[in-house]
Design an enzyme around this catalytic site. Sequence first.
Site: not given
Length: 811
Positions: A223-225
């Site tokens: 996942s993106d942060w």
Amino acid sequence: MSDELTLLEKAALLSGASVWESREVARLGIRSLTLSDGPHGIRKQVGSSDHLGINGSMPATCFPTAATVANSWDVELAAQVGDALGAEAVNLGVDVVLGPGLNIKRSPLCGRNFEYFSEDPYLSGTMAAGYVRGIQGRGVSACPKHFAANSQELRRMASDSLLDERTLREIYLTAFEIVVREAQPKALMSAYNKVNGTYVHESAHLLQDILRAEWGFDGAVISDWGGSNDAVAAVRAGGTLEMPSPGLDSARQLVAAVEQGRLTEVELDARVAEMRSLVQRIDPSRDRAVDIDAHHALARRVAEASQVLLKNDDATLPLAGGTRVAVIGDFAETPRYQGAGSSLVHPTRLTTALEALAASSLEVVRYAQGFRRTGGADASLVAEALDAAASAEVALVYLGLDETSESEGNDRSHLRLADNQVTLLAALHGVAERVVVVLSAGSVVEMPWLGHADALVHGYLGGQAGAEATVAVLTGAVNPSGRLAETYPVHLKDTSSHGYYPGTGETAEYREGIYVGYRHTETAGTPTLFPFGFGLGYTTFAYADLAVDDAGATFTVENTGAVAGAEVAQLYVGRRAPSGVHRAARELKGFRKVQLAPGEKVTVSIPFDRYTFRHFAVAQAAWQVEAGEFTVSVGSNVADLPLAAVLQVAGDQVADRPTDLPSYDAATVTAVSDEEFSALLGRELGGPVPDGPEPRGPLGVNAPLLAMHGARSPIARLAARVLAALIARSMRRGKPDLNLLFLYNMPFRAMAKMTNGAVTTEMVDSMVTVVNGRFFRGVGGLIAGYVRGRRSTRRLAAELARPARTSRTAR
Ligand code: BGC
């Protein structure tokens, strides 16, 4: 002690241990992975960690950004950058490189365009594949990002990209398809946004049906942060690792879901296997040596191949040795060589234009700052610059976009250069013998001022050696061979997404459909400032002898000028009418960069591939090749294609196109009605009006903090106003506060994903209760949630620390 992972261990492996690390299970030899940005240099942090480019990082070679390297149209060079990134990653102990970024430039306003390759999926995917091959050749995993349809920074974690399946497939997914099929990245980063109502990290359609089943991806989806939402839904849909650090909150939810039968252990095991294979790739005996000088030289070579000469009246360039030049413009002294945000690199060294010019054959008579970088008139700086220009044969004017103009977290609102730079240029035009502009910007600018320059070199963001590369072009040591990887419109309003970009409400509507960049201008007949693929050099090329058959196109390119140079031969394909679907007039389907001595002629062959003639047939939910005639054109840019041939392609019979999409048939897509967009989408348009005010009603955990402007609680409204005022102040000061911008656009739920367990999902629910005006109830819930969270985390942490027994419970 069991040699199997316990349920809790499995669940814990699927979320990060810290900002940059995954979890380990030491007793089974599963080590923690170190992940680092980024796309144009390694950003390994050792002290305070953040994902916004705020705190420092270890020195690393700062290569030109992707927007720059894309101008080289040189896949082999991209692979060399990847190889160097991989080597430095190993050197710095990084296992997963978070890049390259290959989102399609839907609008020139996107704040992160400097980090992306192109508006074209074929060019983006092919260049990105080069990077991935290079990075992974060093035993490091690449993590191309951000998958997918992630086109704006406004509400970047709380925006729903609404687009029809054909546009999604042909424009926004094809680049990812190419990188996955051609380079097999071991990881892929899911984007922050939703696509058609579902967060990417929990979209089975994107992650399972398309990415894994159709393209054969067998790696980990990260996942993106702070971009994950529902941990259980993610695992079920194919989302592997949640980053950065939700504490043990997500693990607790996964264990409970398995125990309650909402998630099968088979589903969990599939994700765990993806994590384990990422860990198993690490070879502890990897060669850690890095030659920093060689990487600086590579950074320079890449920048040289990426410089784009956009104007050269009366052969102003190259400048002969000994030419007396006045160097004007702040960017000559303080280069702008990379963008801002998570990709920010701490360079191993940095050459300024003044230094590069001093080491060149040119005679620098004076330097004048010319303008204040952050804007505003300054008559004395202008007077000094005019004075300098009058004493020289050539005024070398270094203009550009400043650091606040393009940054992660913040879209641009216009495409202009600062007024003070434009005014200075006009004044110089009046006094200087010749004016050469050198531009530093990671994305498109309008150029109503172009008439005031005799020559223009666009250096984009050239990395730590970019200034050296530009000087090599100015003197002719390098014959420029960069070609634009994006269309330069005359005006912003000429871009197809202008009326819809950015989506300011919950949704971002991609009403322009497939007509992005040149697909729009070439089909609708919109004039451009510079077409896609354009770039000049110091020699000329002639194309001839096109032969096309089912396998591909063959033609010759000859250097008809007096100096050696490189040409980027481009191949476009368009349907000859009639067609069963609306189509762009032509689409890039192949390219080859060739280096030719004066008078030399080569035969170039560009084979067709699975991407050449296909379109996505929505009714059949499948790719089709429409039987009939296609035009295959070859030349030096999308608007200059001297060779063309017609090819009869055997394929599928495509039903007649629906008649209710007249705007798409005509490519006049700048003002598509609700009805027509809804017909394209194949469903009703619902939800709030995109440009309407934030509704003053109960907010959900997925609303961004900026939605507090319309919250019921006066305290929340005040908080939103304070946040907005602080951001505005940082902008005025010329240093956008990326942290505050991130918070402003961040949904409440992300607090539970990024605080290492300090804030739990239960606590976020209670915070939102407060925001919605139920203060005491919310605060009560917050305290109870805090206590429960602490207790549970202590218990789970203790269980994880114990050698595994048979225990499967975690409550
Ligand atoms: C960015 C990603 C980046 C990550 C880690 C996010 O905010 O969108 O591109 O890789 O942070 O720094």
